[in-house]
Design an enzyme around this catalytic site. Sequence first.
Site, mmCIF file in Angstrom:
data_model
loop_
_atom_site.group_PDB
_atom_site.id
_atom_site.type_symbol
_atom_site.label_atom_id
_atom_site.label_comp_id
_atom_site.label_asym_id
_atom_site.label_seq_id
_atom_site.Cartn_x
_atom_site.Cartn_y
_atom_site.Cartn_z
ATOM 1 N N ASP A 54 0.877 -1.159 0.000
ATOM 2 C CA ASP A 54 0.000 0.000 0.000
ATOM 3 C C ASP A 54 0.921 1.217 0.000
ATOM 4 O O ASP A 54 2.045 1.154 0.492
ATOM 5 C CB ASP A 54 -0.894 -0.013 1.237
ATOM 6 C CG ASP A 54 -1.912 1.114 1.225
ATOM 7 O OD1 ASP A 54 -2.366 1.498 2.322
ATOM 8 O OD2 ASP A 54 -2.266 1.611 0.144
ATOM 9 N N ASP A 56 -0.047 4.819 0.949
ATOM 10 C CA ASP A 56 -0.264 5.699 2.106
ATOM 11 C C ASP A 56 -0.192 4.912 3.408
ATOM 12 O O ASP A 56 -0.935 3.964 3.614
ATOM 13 C CB ASP A 56 -1.642 6.366 2.006
ATOM 14 C CG ASP A 56 -1.775 7.208 0.762
ATOM 15 O OD1 ASP A 56 -1.127 8.253 0.702
ATOM 16 O OD2 ASP A 56 -2.528 6.801 -0.144
#
Length: 190
Positions: A54, A56
């Site tokens: 991922d 963020d």
Amino acid sequence: MPLSLLPQTLLLHRLLLPFLIITRAGGSHQFTWRYRLAGKPKGRPMTKRTVIFDLDGTLADTSGDLIAAANSCFRGLGLGDLLDPTQDAATALRGGRAMLRLGFSRTEGFDEVAVDAQYPVLLTAYAQAIDTHTVLYPGAMDAVERLRMADYAVGIATNKPEGLAETLMTSLGVRGEFASFSSLGPPPSS
């Protein structure tokens, strides 16, 4: 990630990443990742150990710039800064609408219609200052490089709109380090 959650996560990725099909094979503690990129001729799928990150909150701390964009919306409405970059950082990593909802919950007279109206404003503000406060987490790219050197394919999946994610990764100088990229977020116009 606990192993008990892995099959559900893989199923989610298989459904949401049309260009990257990930399946699991192997025993309870050893996994082989298989992927087939769109456009590859049918037949035997390419097999390679793969890690999908991922963006963020995993590779980069983007919360400061996200909070600043939300606060820009609130200031534009005459409300001042409703979010704190430190106290509300976790909400920032849940997305733009989550930040707007939290900020509006701290004042009266705003509802989901206001969230929908301010979301494009937030995206514009974020695009204008996407990397002012954002930093890669210490050791994140070292881990990516170690995986690549160990012959893992590495990629990114994010809920950030694609154009913003591409801009941020390029600005941080890391876009070329990842073999695949998928944005699961809404397009910038939504």
